[in-house]
Structures are given as C-alpha cells and as structure tokens.
Design a protein around this motif. Sequence first.
Motif, mmCIF file in Angstrom:
data_model
loop_
_atom_site.group_PDB
_atom_site.id
_atom_site.type_symbol
_atom_site.label_atom_id
_atom_site.label_comp_id
_atom_site.label_asym_id
_atom_site.label_seq_id
_atom_site.Cartn_x
_atom_site.Cartn_y
_atom_site.Cartn_z
ATOM 1 N N UNK A 38 21.693 39.423 63.504
ATOM 2 C CA UNK A 38 21.318 39.304 65.173
ATOM 3 C C UNK A 38 20.732 38.225 65.994
ATOM 4 N N UNK A 39 19.343 38.123 65.266
ATOM 5 C CA UNK A 39 18.780 37.221 65.778
ATOM 6 C C UNK A 39 19.501 35.380 65.666
ATOM 7 N N UNK A 40 19.877 34.983 64.383
ATOM 8 C CA UNK A 40 20.774 34.312 64.415
ATOM 9 C C UNK A 40 21.087 33.701 66.135
ATOM 10 N N UNK A 41 22.774 34.950 65.929
ATOM 11 C CA UNK A 41 23.184 34.926 67.418
ATOM 12 C C UNK A 41 22.633 34.553 68.339
ATOM 13 N N UNK A 42 21.328 35.807 68.366
ATOM 14 C CA UNK A 42 20.550 35.922 69.880
ATOM 15 C C UNK A 42 20.031 33.670 70.178
ATOM 16 N N UNK A 43 19.591 33.333 69.588
ATOM 17 C CA UNK A 43 18.776 32.451 69.787
ATOM 18 C C UNK A 43 20.012 31.013 69.395
ATOM 19 N N UNK A 44 21.033 31.209 68.505
ATOM 20 C CA UNK A 44 21.916 30.493 69.522
ATOM 21 C C UNK A 44 22.560 30.274 70.557
ATOM 22 N N UNK A 45 22.448 31.320 70.897
ATOM 23 C CA UNK A 45 23.332 31.887 72.265
ATOM 24 C C UNK A 45 22.313 31.696 73.121
ATOM 25 N N UNK A 46 20.472 31.015 73.326
ATOM 26 C CA UNK A 46 19.275 30.887 74.080
ATOM 27 C C UNK A 46 19.471 29.101 73.623
ATOM 28 N N UNK A 47 19.661 28.749 72.742
ATOM 29 C CA UNK A 47 19.351 27.095 72.498
ATOM 30 C C UNK A 47 21.012 26.638 73.608
ATOM 31 N N UNK A 48 21.829 27.536 73.469
ATOM 32 C CA UNK A 48 23.653 26.909 73.978
ATOM 33 C C UNK A 48 23.392 26.660 75.455
ATOM 34 N N UNK A 49 22.290 28.553 75.938
ATOM 35 C CA UNK A 49 21.917 28.478 77.340
ATOM 36 C C UNK A 49 21.301 26.829 77.686
ATOM 37 N N UNK A 50 20.244 26.668 76.600
ATOM 38 C CA UNK A 50 19.564 25.535 77.454
ATOM 39 C C UNK A 50 20.139 24.154 77.368
ATOM 40 N N UNK A 51 21.252 23.990 76.597
ATOM 41 C CA UNK A 51 22.401 22.707 76.727
ATOM 42 C C UNK A 51 21.657 21.715 75.944
ATOM 43 N N UNK A 52 21.544 20.712 76.462
ATOM 44 C CA UNK A 52 21.040 18.605 76.653
ATOM 45 C C UNK A 52 19.463 18.734 77.029
ATOM 46 N N UNK A 53 19.086 19.948 77.816
ATOM 47 C CA UNK A 53 17.830 19.549 78.750
ATOM 48 C C UNK A 53 16.627 19.880 77.614
ATOM 49 N N UNK A 54 16.756 20.212 76.252
ATOM 50 C CA UNK A 54 15.726 20.743 75.777
ATOM 51 C C UNK A 54 15.806 21.706 74.044
ATOM 52 N N UNK A 55 14.722 21.976 73.734
ATOM 53 C CA UNK A 55 14.884 22.107 72.094
ATOM 54 C C UNK A 55 14.200 23.786 72.727
ATOM 55 N N UNK A 56 13.585 24.086 71.907
ATOM 56 C CA UNK A 56 12.773 25.226 71.971
ATOM 57 C C UNK A 56 12.644 25.968 70.371
ATOM 58 N N UNK A 57 10.858 25.932 70.081
ATOM 59 C CA UNK A 57 10.807 26.585 68.816
ATOM 60 C C UNK A 57 10.814 27.856 68.666
ATOM 61 N N UNK A 58 10.564 28.398 67.018
ATOM 62 C CA UNK A 58 10.918 29.436 66.793
ATOM 63 C C UNK A 58 10.122 30.647 67.819
ATOM 64 N N UNK A 59 8.518 30.477 68.082
ATOM 65 C CA UNK A 59 7.953 30.845 68.258
ATOM 66 C C UNK A 59 8.414 31.525 70.296
ATOM 67 N N UNK A 60 8.781 30.466 70.433
ATOM 68 C CA UNK A 60 9.101 30.557 72.194
ATOM 69 C C UNK A 60 10.779 31.421 72.018
#
Length: 192
Positions: A38-60
């Motif tokens: 569940x958490x992995x899929x939430x993170x993958x969706x979050x990062x997919x929405x960021x696209x090429x605009x940047x990255x996110x830390x585990x904390x964020x």
Amino acid sequence: MMSPEGRVLLESRSHRNSGLHHSPLDTIRMLRLSKKTDYALMAMKHLALLGDRGSASAREIAEQYDIPVELMAKVLQRLARRGLLASHQGTRGGYQLARAATTMSVADVMQAVDGPLTVTACSNEDHGCGQYSKCNVRDPLWRIKDRILAALGTCSIFEMATDSIPDMILPLPVTRRGPVAPDETVEPKPIC
C-alpha cells in the motif's frame, strides 16, 4: 490475513456490525495487499505526479500521507534496489521514478516489495505440504494466481496517478450461477 513475510493472502472478515443473523458462512473472503505494498503504491503515485519536476525524500512522502518515516524509507530503498526508483544524494536528493510510469505496473511494485504473489501455501513449488501429491486444486489455484498477477500487470503506475484505470481490466467472461450449458457465459458490463 497477512503472512509473516507480508505476502498477499486470503482473509476472512465477519459481518459483526451488520445487525444480521450470523452464521459461520457469513464471512467475506478477500485478497489483500500488505501495508508495505500500500505504502509503495502511494509513494509511486506521488512520485509519478511529480514527473520530471523533481524528487521527494522518504520524509516528505511519509509526512504527506501520515506513514512512519522509517517504514517509508525501507519501502523506498527496496523499490530502488529493484530498479523501480532512482535515489539521489545531497540537498536536492531524494527518490524519483527510475523509468516512465507507463512502463511500471502494480504487479511490478507488489513483487518488488513482497516478493512473488502467493494465494496458497504451496504457491511456490515447495513440496513441503503433505497434500501436495494428492491435491486436486493446486494447479487450478496456480492458474488463478497467474490471472490475478496478469490483471495487476495491466494497471500501470501512470494509470494510478492519473486515475485512468479502466473499469474492466481483463475482459474475462463471467459464468452465471445455476444450471447453464458449460460453454454459456455472460459478458461483463462496465461498472458505472
């Protein structure tokens, strides 16, 4: 119920609060994803929405979704080790998708986090089960597992991120209950 390894298993839940008469047959059987998936899929969706605009830390990511930071960090590290995420060190570091969201599926994420999908105790070819040689449902259950995996493989992270998952993932015919001819089926109708 989740296996100790966090794999997907069938779980029973009773209808305790429904106010209906209860019998042992009043249970729902369902397939569940592990919390890590569940958490992995939430993170993958979050990062997919960021696209090429940047990255996110585990904390964020963890703070955004109220997930324990340590657990999110372990999940993201596992996804990175399996090649689904790329990690970058430094002040602008963090995680981002290792490849296009259209090329990664829910099945990829599940297996990266929890290992192979299992639906029975003998899902791997371990012959430790006393019933293995006489079991008459093992092979059909393995085929069902393959169908589940195929369905999960048709849903990309891009589709999850854009909420564009089709109503019917696999166009499998649905057989009606009751006395019908063996080859008679009813085509599934889209939900909505």
